[in-house]
Design a protein around this motif. Structure first.
Motif, PDB file in Angstrom:
ATOM      1  N   ASN A  14       0.979  -4.305   0.192  1.00 32.00           N
ATOM      2  CA  ASN A  14       0.199  -5.146   0.743  1.00 32.00           C
ATOM      3  C   ASN A  14      -1.251  -5.535   0.140  1.00 32.00           C
ATOM      4  O   ASN A  14      -1.747  -6.240   0.128  1.00 32.00           O
ATOM      5  N   ILE A  15      -1.836  -4.401  -0.270  1.00 32.77           N
ATOM      6  CA  ILE A  15      -3.197  -4.274  -0.817  1.00 32.77           C
ATOM      7  C   ILE A  15      -3.002  -5.220  -2.250  1.00 32.77           C
ATOM      8  O   ILE A  15      -3.982  -5.960  -2.487  1.00 32.77           O
ATOM      9  N   LEU A  54       5.051 -12.839   4.662  1.00 35.98           N
ATOM     10  CA  LEU A  54       5.919 -12.524   5.827  1.00 35.98           C
ATOM     11  C   LEU A  54       6.857 -12.431   5.554  1.00 35.98           C
ATOM     12  O   LEU A  54       7.795 -11.283   5.971  1.00 35.98           O
ATOM     13  N   LEU A  55       7.883 -13.552   5.090  1.00 38.24           N
ATOM     14  CA  LEU A  55       9.219 -13.642   4.750  1.00 38.24           C
ATOM     15  C   LEU A  55       9.534 -12.484   3.795  1.00 38.24           C
ATOM     16  O   LEU A  55      10.397 -11.730   3.864  1.00 38.24           O
ATOM     17  N   GLY A  56       8.702 -12.329   2.756  1.00 36.37           N
ATOM     18  CA  GLY A  56       9.197 -11.399   1.666  1.00 36.37           C
ATOM     19  C   GLY A  56       8.892  -9.985   2.249  1.00 36.37           C
ATOM     20  O   GLY A  56       9.777  -9.039   1.864  1.00 36.37           O
ATOM     21  N   SER A  57       7.946  -9.673   3.076  1.00 40.85           N
ATOM     22  CA  SER A  57       7.756  -8.565   3.695  1.00 40.85           C
ATOM     23  C   SER A  57       9.177  -7.861   4.597  1.00 40.85           C
ATOM     24  O   SER A  57       9.388  -6.720   4.631  1.00 40.85           O
ATOM     25  N   LEU A  58       9.635  -8.815   5.419  1.00 44.99           N
ATOM     26  CA  LEU A  58      10.878  -8.775   6.089  1.00 44.99           C
ATOM     27  C   LEU A  58      11.975  -8.272   5.048  1.00 44.99           C
ATOM     28  O   LEU A  58      12.797  -7.443   5.360  1.00 44.99           O
ATOM     29  N   ILE A  59      11.947  -9.116   4.110  1.00 40.47           N
ATOM     30  CA  ILE A  59      13.311  -8.788   3.239  1.00 40.47           C
ATOM     31  C   ILE A  59      12.942  -7.599   2.428  1.00 40.47           C
ATOM     32  O   ILE A  59      13.938  -6.862   2.529  1.00 40.47           O
TER      33      ILE A  59
END
Length: 69
Positions: A14-15, A54-59
């Protein structure tokens, strides 16, 4: 112990993503306008970046939990 490692890894990712946007944000609009992009399109690019994160984090979250469990 695995959950702490996953937590640290996700925070580092995230950073790094925030750093990437912070580095290009001051220079990209001017560069893109010089290349012929409309200001509307430049705005869409900056507004879709968080949606992609957001979508990449979920995947990626699903993949990481499958790998570490």
């Amino acid at each position: 112990m695995k959950s702490i490692g996953v937590f640290i890894f996700l925070n580092i990712c995230n950073i790094v993503c925030c750093f990437a946007l912070s580095i290009i944000a001051p220079f990209f609009p001017t560069y893109a306008k010089d290349k012929g992009l409309d200001l509307d399109l430049i705005g869409y690019i900056f507004s879709l970046y968080p949606l992609g994160m957001l979508l990449g984090s979920l995947i990626l979250g699903k993949i990481i939990t499958d790998v570490f469990n």
